[in-house]
Design a protein around this motif. Structure first.
Motif, PDB file in Angstrom:
ATOM      1  N   TYR A  89       0.850  -1.180   0.000  1.00  0.00           N
ATOM      2  CA  TYR A  89       0.000   0.000   0.000  1.00  0.00           C
ATOM      3  C   TYR A  89       0.893   1.240   0.000  1.00  0.00           C
ATOM      4  O   TYR A  89       1.692   1.441   0.921  1.00  0.00           O
ATOM      5  N   LEU A  90       0.736   2.026  -1.038  1.00  0.00           N
ATOM      6  CA  LEU A  90       1.565   3.213  -1.224  1.00  0.00           C
ATOM      7  C   LEU A  90       0.761   4.476  -0.985  1.00  0.00           C
ATOM      8  O   LEU A  90      -0.397   4.584  -1.408  1.00  0.00           O
ATOM      9  N   CYS A  91       1.396   5.392  -0.328  1.00  0.00           N
ATOM     10  CA  CYS A  91       0.822   6.714  -0.124  1.00  0.00           C
ATOM     11  C   CYS A  91       1.617   7.701  -0.965  1.00  0.00           C
ATOM     12  O   CYS A  91       2.845   7.624  -1.026  1.00  0.00           O
ATOM     13  N   ALA A  92       0.924   8.605  -1.623  1.00  0.00           N
ATOM     14  CA  ALA A  92       1.588   9.642  -2.411  1.00  0.00           C
ATOM     15  C   ALA A  92       1.051  10.996  -1.993  1.00  0.00           C
ATOM     16  O   ALA A  92      -0.163  11.177  -1.861  1.00  0.00           O
ATOM     17  N   SER A  93       1.937  11.940  -1.776  1.00  0.00           N
ATOM     18  CA  SER A  93       1.476  13.289  -1.452  1.00  0.00           C
ATOM     19  C   SER A  93       1.762  14.236  -2.607  1.00  0.00           C
ATOM     20  O   SER A  93       2.672  14.011  -3.416  1.00  0.00           O
ATOM     21  N   SER A  94       0.977  15.283  -2.675  1.00  0.00           N
ATOM     22  CA  SER A  94       1.139  16.291  -3.718  1.00  0.00           C
ATOM     23  C   SER A  94       0.557  17.603  -3.209  1.00  0.00           C
ATOM     24  O   SER A  94       0.010  17.662  -2.092  1.00  0.00           O
ATOM     25  N   PHE A  95       0.674  18.631  -4.046  1.00  0.00           N
ATOM     26  CA  PHE A  95       0.160  19.947  -3.667  1.00  0.00           C
ATOM     27  C   PHE A  95      -0.857  20.389  -4.695  1.00  0.00           C
ATOM     28  O   PHE A  95      -0.600  20.357  -5.901  1.00  0.00           O
ATOM     29  N   LEU A  96      -2.043  20.777  -4.224  1.00  0.00           N
ATOM     30  CA  LEU A  96      -3.068  21.334  -5.088  1.00  0.00           C
ATOM     31  C   LEU A  96      -3.284  22.800  -4.731  1.00  0.00           C
ATOM     32  O   LEU A  96      -3.273  23.129  -3.555  1.00  0.00           O
ATOM     33  N   PRO A  97      -3.530  23.693  -5.669  1.00  0.00           N
ATOM     34  CA  PRO A  97      -3.621  23.396  -7.097  1.00  0.00           C
ATOM     35  C   PRO A  97      -2.288  23.070  -7.718  1.00  0.00           C
ATOM     36  O   PRO A  97      -1.261  23.523  -7.255  1.00  0.00           O
ATOM     37  N   PHE A  98      -2.313  22.255  -8.741  1.00  0.00           N
ATOM     38  CA  PHE A  98      -1.100  21.803  -9.387  1.00  0.00           C
ATOM     39  C   PHE A  98      -0.393  22.966 -10.056  1.00  0.00           C
ATOM     40  O   PHE A  98      -0.995  23.760 -10.762  1.00  0.00           O
ATOM     41  N   ASP A  99       0.902  23.077  -9.799  1.00  0.00           N
ATOM     42  CA  ASP A  99       1.693  24.193 -10.317  1.00  0.00           C
ATOM     43  C   ASP A  99       2.620  23.664 -11.403  1.00  0.00           C
ATOM     44  O   ASP A  99       3.522  22.891 -11.126  1.00  0.00           O
ATOM     45  N   LEU A 100       2.407  24.094 -12.619  1.00  0.00           N
ATOM     46  CA  LEU A 100       3.202  23.577 -13.729  1.00  0.00           C
ATOM     47  C   LEU A 100       4.675  23.934 -13.611  1.00  0.00           C
ATOM     48  O   LEU A 100       5.511  23.313 -14.224  1.00  0.00           O
ATOM     49  N   ASP A 101       4.984  24.942 -12.795  1.00  0.00           N
ATOM     50  CA  ASP A 101       6.372  25.338 -12.648  1.00  0.00           C
ATOM     51  C   ASP A 101       7.123  24.478 -11.653  1.00  0.00           C
ATOM     52  O   ASP A 101       8.324  24.598 -11.517  1.00  0.00           O
ATOM     53  N   THR A 102       6.413  23.665 -10.930  1.00  0.00           N
ATOM     54  CA  THR A 102       7.073  22.825  -9.914  1.00  0.00           C
ATOM     55  C   THR A 102       6.623  21.397 -10.074  1.00  0.00           C
ATOM     56  O   THR A 102       6.137  20.771  -9.143  1.00  0.00           O
ATOM     57  N   THR A 103       6.766  20.883 -11.290  1.00  0.00           N
ATOM     58  CA  THR A 103       6.182  19.579 -11.570  1.00  0.00           C
ATOM     59  C   THR A 103       7.089  18.408 -11.262  1.00  0.00           C
ATOM     60  O   THR A 103       6.647  17.279 -11.256  1.00  0.00           O
TER      61      THR A 103
END
Lengths: 118, 110
Positions: A89-103
């Protein structure tokens, strides 16, 4: 580097039991997604949490539930365990809203929890 | 429903050879990722491709994206043993959900 932290790393449960897996996101990330990866397969999306609410859900039964806390950490709960729930079981974190400059680090994955149901 | 297919599923190659892994997806997306996974480990991000014609290279790996054909490729140049791993492509849908391909298990033999 405060990456994604998952606990426990390994777990053995008996059929019918319940399990709780935990995830702390990368610093600065506010969204947590959970994935199930069976042996030899690609990860399958379970659900995603943002602002303490479930935003999207994959094709998983209601036995799979989750929660996100005010500090953005998250739990995955699985009730009435089946042998087929054995997986990484994998957990993934991210930041919303998605920023194309920090992909580059759009999604950061934890090391996973290996669940074995016997 | 977004579907992602990779081929081949398994690839055994000699060191020094070149090869390409293909990733096809079924619906429009604005982002495609390539990941590497070593046995028993988590996913390591290799590339993110954002636009048609995007090409990115890191060492012996080069990824490209053709959004019109809904196709991405991961090209391996002069393979070395350290590249042995499973490689996944993953496509993002409108809801920021990642859909993964089935993976390509790469084995590079001396």
């Amino acid at each position: 580097d405060a990456g994604v932290t998952q606990s426990p790393t390994h777990l053995i449960k008996t059929r019918g039991q319940q399990v709780t897996l935990r995830c702390s996101p990368k610093s600065g990330h506010d969204t947590v997604s959970w994935y199930q990866q069976a042996l030899g397969q690609g990860p399958q999306f379970i659900f995603q949490y943002y602002e303490e609410e479930e935003r999207q859900r994959g094709n998983f039964p209601d036995r799979f539930s989750g929660h996100q806390f005010p500090n953005y950490s998250s739990e995955l709960n699985v009730n009435a365990l089946l042998l087929g729930d054995s997986a990484l079981y994998l957990c993934a974190s991210s930041f919303l809203p998605f920023d194309l400059d920090t992909t580059v680090d759009g999604y950061t994955f934890g090391s996973g929890t290996r669940l074995t149901v016997v | 429903e977004l579907k992602v297919e990779q081929n081949p599923l398994f690839l055994s190659m000699q060191e020094g050879k070149n090869y390409t892994i293909y990733c096809n997806y079924s619906t429009t997306s604005d982002r495609l990722y390539w990941y590497r996974q070593d046995p028993g480990k988590s996913l390591e991000s290799l590339f993110v491709l954002l636009s048609n014609g995007a090409v990115k290279q890191e060492g012996r790996l080069m990824a490209s994206l053709d959004t019109k054909a809904r196709l991405s490729t991961l090209h391996i140049t002069a393979a070395v043993h350290d590249l042995s791993a499973t490689y996944f492509c993953a496509v993002v849908d409108a809801g920021n959900m990642l859909t993964f391909g089935g993976g390509t298990r790469l084995m590079v033999k001396p």
